[in-house]
Design a protein around this motif. Structure first.
Motif: not given
Length: 451
Positions: A152-166
């Motif tokens: 479950s995830r919804k982007r809160l911005g539109d930046a071309p990068w995003a953090p991905l928790k490993i």
């Protein structure tokens, strides 16, 4: 009737992921996400509890949100995140106007919690506990406790990068850090979960994936394979639409040759090393319950730059740790002079609850700490500027993030915390990658000309 909620995020990229996961759960249950807190019935403040200044920012955000109640849409203010988890009922007593202080354990049922709060039901705040006790001590024994939560995830911005928790949590016992206490022991996400989320992010406009955790070099140890990151990187980079993969928070004491080589040799993985040195004096490091010294750290930096001379290396340092002598401080200054880092963060030591350092003798006067921070910050700025100047003439690839300012980041520049690269007289779109040559520098920032 649809409820409205605004998610306010403070702190690190890991918190940003948490906020988007909370937003995903809320949206799936019918909530409408809004950007403006004043337009929301519920202000959900994702707090940071790392250091004193971050805690102050979180409290200020809660107070500001509380001030909106009774003047418009805002009906409830709810605190989540690290500070909420770390202090629980104590924070509730300190901020009685905040309608609820929620724990990480409430995240799975966040919609029901908020519905109840808006309905006027009281919420009993949790009593903080050492979350390390929730998992077996031996990493290998944690497999049975690992639950694959529904994505479950919804982007809160539109930046071309995003953090991905490993991964989440940490097994290290650094004497100045309370993160393991309230985040728990280290637990890796399974590779297929990471890869699935990477594909989802790409499908939602992301081209640069920023792998985040409390300790990225430990990834896979609880899954029985400490070289799992080396195996997963090519799979992430092979996802169609991925242009960059970037790793964060690498423990110097855990860096291994195979990981260095994988980060440099794997296509689309940028040679960017976010190394958490914290200090370079062996005496101070031992008090911190860490390992290393000037010679070992410089050797590690040399290993990286032999393989990739243009690699970006950043780090943070704590000044004024209990027992730090003038000689220790001078040694750290010498290291920063010789290391030629691309980005440096300098922090003055402050006592933190539930840490071993709280009881260590040899506390240093606050005025001395402030003086050392000022001296070292000035030196670091100078060294970072020199490193940036040395990149003039270098060919770089820039991801445009701000079309109005014509500004973006090269491979050696991490998001939000490092320098940036600017173009003059161009008209590139956000999300575009531009091959360029560096023509000037200003501090850590670069000016480039497209090829």
């Amino acid at each position: 009737m649809k409820r409205t909620v605004a998610v306010v995020t403070l702190g690190c990229s890991r918190n940003e992921v948490d906020s988007e996961e909370l937003a995903g759960r809320l949206a799936a249950d019918g909530w409408t996400l809004v950007d403006d807190v004043e337009s929301a019935e519920v202000a959900l403040v994702n707090t940071c509890g790392f250091i004193e200044s971050a805690k102050k920012d979180s409290i200020d955000a809660l107070l500001e949100a509380n001030s909106l109640k009774g003047h418009g849409q805002t009906r409830a203010v709810v605190a989540v995140g690290c500070m909420a988890e770390r202090y629980g009922n104590e924070l509730a007593e300190a901020l009685p106007d905040t309608d609820a202080i929620l724990s990480f354990d409430d995240y799975q049922d966040i919609s029901a919690r908020l519905q109840s709060i808006v309905a006027g039901n009281s919420h009993t705040p949790h009593i903080p506990r050492d979350r390390r006790a929730l998992l077996p001590i031996a990493p290998a024994d944690r497999a049975e406790t690992r639950k694959s939560a529904e994505f479950s995830r919804k982007r809160l911005g539109d930046a071309p990068w995003a953090p991905l928790k490993i991964a989440s949590g940490c097994d290290r016992r650094c004497s100045f850090c309370a993160i393991p206490y309230f985040r728990g022991s280290f637990i890796s996400r399974r590779p297929h979960e990471v890869l699935d989320e990477a594909r989802w992010l790409v499908a939602n406009g992301v081209t640069e994936l920023f792998l985040v955790s409390e300790n990225t070099t430990s990834y896979g140890k609880d899954l029985g394979d400490l070289q799992l990151m080396e195996k997963m990187l090519p799979e992430i980079a092979a996802i169609e639409g991925v242009e960059r993969v970037r790793l964060s928070y690498l423990q110097p004491a855990e860096m291994r040759p195979t990981l260095i080589q994988a980060m440099i040799a794997t296509p689309k993985t940028v040679p960017y090393f976010d190394l958490s040195f914290q200090h370079s004096s062996p005496t101070v490091l031992r008090r911190m319950r860490r390992f290393g010294d000037n010679e070992k750290f410089l050797h590690l930096i040399n290993q990286i730059r032999v393989l990739s001379p243009e690699a970006g290396i950043r780090s943070n340092f704590i000044v004024g740790f209990p027992g730090e002598t003038q000689e220790d401080f001078d040694e750290l200054a010498r290291f920063i002079t010789e290391a030629k880092l691309d980005a440096v963060g300098i922090f003055g030591y402050s006592d933190e609850d539930n840490t071993e350092a709280l009881k260590i003798d040899g506390k240093i006067d606050e005025e001395v700490i402030a003086q050392r921070v000022e001296i070292l910050s000035s030196l670091a700025d100078e060294m970072v500027s020199l490193r940036a100047q040395a990149r003039i003439g270098e060919t770089i690839r820039v991801l445009i993030e701000d079309a109005e300012l014509q500004e973006g980041r090269a491979a050696h520049q991490g998001p939000e915390v490092d320098g940036s690269t600017t173009f003059i007289g161009t008209d590139f779109a956000a999300g575009q990658y531009v091959d360029a040559v560096v023509i000037d520098s200003m501090g850590a920032d670069l000016v480039a000309k497209p090829l």
